[in-house]
Scaffold this active site. Sequence first.
Site, PDB file in Angstrom:
ATOM      1  N   ASP A  38       0.832  -1.225   0.000  1.00 17.80           N
ATOM      2  CA  ASP A  38       0.000   0.000   0.000  1.00 17.80           C
ATOM      3  C   ASP A  38       0.858   1.263   0.000  1.00 17.80           C
ATOM      4  OD1 ASP A  38      -2.157  -1.656   0.171  1.00 17.80           O
ATOM      5  OD2 ASP A  38      -2.496  -1.350   2.317  1.00 17.80           O
TER       6      ASP A  38
HETATM    7  P1  NAP Z   1       0.821  -3.978   3.060  1.00 20.42           P
HETATM    8  O1  NAP Z   1       0.212  -3.020   2.120  1.00 20.42           O
HETATM    9  O2  NAP Z   1      -0.058  -4.610   4.079  1.00 20.42           O
HETATM   10  O3  NAP Z   1       1.514  -5.109   2.161  1.00 20.42           O
HETATM   11  C1  NAP Z   1       2.319  -6.065   2.743  1.00 20.42           C
HETATM   12  C2  NAP Z   1       2.724  -7.034   1.669  1.00 20.42           C
HETATM   13  O4  NAP Z   1       3.666  -7.908   2.269  1.00 20.42           O
HETATM   14  C3  NAP Z   1       1.580  -7.881   1.155  1.00 20.42           C
HETATM   15  O5  NAP Z   1       1.169  -7.461  -0.130  1.00 20.42           O
HETATM   16  C4  NAP Z   1       2.146  -9.308   1.173  1.00 20.42           C
HETATM   17  O6  NAP Z   1       2.090  -9.862  -0.143  1.00 20.42           O
HETATM   18  C5  NAP Z   1       3.592  -9.141   1.582  1.00 20.42           C
HETATM   19  N1  NAP Z   1       4.044 -10.179   2.486  1.00 20.42           N
HETATM   20  C6  NAP Z   1       3.409 -10.740   3.529  1.00 20.42           C
HETATM   21  N2  NAP Z   1       4.150 -11.698   4.084  1.00 20.42           N
HETATM   22  C7  NAP Z   1       5.305 -11.756   3.364  1.00 20.42           C
HETATM   23  C8  NAP Z   1       6.465 -12.535   3.446  1.00 20.42           C
HETATM   24  N3  NAP Z   1       6.626 -13.492   4.374  1.00 20.42           N
HETATM   25  N4  NAP Z   1       7.457 -12.318   2.549  1.00 20.42           N
HETATM   26  C9  NAP Z   1       7.315 -11.375   1.589  1.00 20.42           C
HETATM   27  N5  NAP Z   1       6.226 -10.599   1.468  1.00 20.42           N
HETATM   28  C10 NAP Z   1       5.228 -10.786   2.355  1.00 20.42           C
HETATM   29  O7  NAP Z   1       2.043  -3.345   3.848  1.00 20.42           O
HETATM   30  P2  NAP Z   1       2.658  -1.877   3.832  1.00 20.42           P
HETATM   31  O8  NAP Z   1       3.007  -1.465   2.439  1.00 20.42           O
HETATM   32  O9  NAP Z   1       3.705  -1.894   4.905  1.00 20.42           O
HETATM   33  O10 NAP Z   1       1.472  -0.923   4.232  1.00 20.42           O
HETATM   34  C11 NAP Z   1       0.939  -0.936   5.529  1.00 20.42           C
HETATM   35  C12 NAP Z   1      -0.577  -0.962   5.454  1.00 20.42           C
HETATM   36  O11 NAP Z   1      -1.060  -1.321   6.730  1.00 20.42           O
HETATM   37  C13 NAP Z   1      -1.172   0.391   5.110  1.00 20.42           C
HETATM   38  O12 NAP Z   1      -2.382   0.221   4.402  1.00 20.42           O
HETATM   39  C14 NAP Z   1      -1.446   0.985   6.486  1.00 20.42           C
HETATM   40  O13 NAP Z   1      -2.437   1.982   6.476  1.00 20.42           O
HETATM   41  C15 NAP Z   1      -1.896  -0.273   7.231  1.00 20.42           C
HETATM   42  N6  NAP Z   1      -1.686  -0.265   8.667  1.00 20.42           N
HETATM   43  C16 NAP Z   1      -0.631   0.409   9.193  1.00 20.42           C
HETATM   44  C17 NAP Z   1      -0.440   0.395  10.547  1.00 20.42           C
HETATM   45  C18 NAP Z   1       0.699   1.180  11.142  1.00 20.42           C
HETATM   46  O14 NAP Z   1       0.530   1.782  12.186  1.00 20.42           O
HETATM   47  N7  NAP Z   1       1.854   1.159  10.498  1.00 20.42           N
HETATM   48  C19 NAP Z   1      -1.306  -0.351  11.380  1.00 20.42           C
HETATM   49  C20 NAP Z   1      -2.370  -1.078  10.802  1.00 20.42           C
HETATM   50  C21 NAP Z   1      -2.541  -1.012   9.436  1.00 20.42           C
HETATM   51  P3  NAP Z   1       2.110 -11.450  -0.344  1.00 20.42           P
HETATM   52  O15 NAP Z   1       0.991 -11.984   0.444  1.00 20.42           O
HETATM   53  O16 NAP Z   1       1.936 -11.598  -1.831  1.00 20.42           O
HETATM   54  O17 NAP Z   1       3.438 -11.935   0.109  1.00 20.42           O
END
Ligand code: NAP
Length: 464
Positions: free
Chosen positions: A389
Amino acid sequence: MIDHLIQYAYLVGAVLLILGMRALGSPKTAVRGNLIASLGMLVLVVATLFLQGVVDYPVIIAGVLLGSAIGAFLALRIQMTAMPQMVALLNGFGGGASTLVASGELFGYARAGTFPEGIVPYAIVAGALIGAVTFTGSIVAFAKLQELMRGAAITYPLQKVINGLIAIAVLALCAAVVIDPHALPLYLTLVGISLVLGVLLVIPIGGADMPVVISLLNSYSGLAACATGFVLGNSALVIGGSLVGASGIILTKIMCDAMNRSLTNVLFGAFGAVEEAGPAASGPQGTAKGYTPEDAAVIFANARRVIIVPGYGMAVAQAQHAVRELSDVLGEAGIDVKFAIHPVAGRMPGHMNVLLAEADVPYDKLVEMDDINPEFPEADVALVLGANDVVNPMARTEKSSPIYGMPILDVDRATYVFVIKRSMNPGFAGIQNPLFFNDNTMMIFGDAKKTVLQIIEAVRNFAS
Ligand code: NAP
């Protein structure tokens, strides 16, 4: 005499809390800040134990033993990736405790036939109301993050109107209890409806907005504790609670800014509903090209500047040590390596900083989003490690996307983009990412840790 000493100790404890929080503002001083604030809390707790006539030692000892056992068990068992749920639960328990203390005090007045005076009746209803909303709201946030219930927004007709009417009923009950603090049935109704309100306020909030909700609930738990401080006439609780309340609301504002959303939009915008129904749900389609760690090694051999973008997948795979090793290997080859930190990458504020610090990545290598974004056009490689994201270019252009307007890391402006993830599955917001289909993007499918270790090996083999 002892009372004076306790008040001085409270002052010292409060100053230590403030100094500790100040030091928490930078990764370099954060560990020290944590220790200073913990010391401050210890001073406050020990001083409180000397309060005359109000401390029931057997009950306190039982509480300390039970609480420490549960706390230690959870702290040891909980995965780093489940930390937001843990924080949600802790906030909830804080809120629940405030409601219980406020209730205990009110029942005490009713039993003694006396009336609370001055600010106390207001503080009792405030502590009970905010504490109860925090308790059930946090339990729902926990259940959503732990996937015990549907993570997306739960909406139904007239939801806002119903919540508004309940809020008005709650305020009316607050007024009634302040006027007649012995009206225990009204008070219990107030607590009951507040518990329901906590659930109803959080269920329409979905997906990517949960971090903001948790930090807001954190602030509520502080406010509830502050109100309880007024109920008990305890200045330490007032100071500690207001610090938590204020810092929680500042963090909430920072999180909202990081997502380019207003707090009103987060709380009432039903983000997850748009996410499920909107045209962006299926997202862009195309052909993503899969590459191997060896392909990556060839490109690294000619690179001068590399920016690594960690995300939630790095946390899941526990790849922080492997990626530190990769940055060392690239550094030894004369490549300038930096880490780009998005404020909401991962699942909790500061998630990436904590993991990379644990792997001893130097702090000066971690660059915040606004500072690193101008550097992407100059970078030969942007290595996206389990992030999705926070690097989705739809946030810049696609008005129908639920993440439209959220500031992102501009990885697509680098010469090459390596994306390491296991599949084409979306990230937290549940939407596809057009970055994966760009001509300059190389998808390297696999677990983040395993793939990074393979790249390290390939880079070494290529160099020798
Ligand atoms: P993300 O959008 O959730 O994407 C994480 C990606 O990691 C997934 O597409 C997944 O794809 C991949 N993944 C998962 N396990 C993996 C593994 N073992 N090896 C390799 N890849 C792996 O993460 P982000 O870009 O860090 O964005 C964070 C999101 O979480 C935002 O939408 C944010 O608003 C939200 N959020 C943030 C917080 C905070 O405080 N930081 C708290 C809650 C929610 P695959 O499944 O294809 O591997």
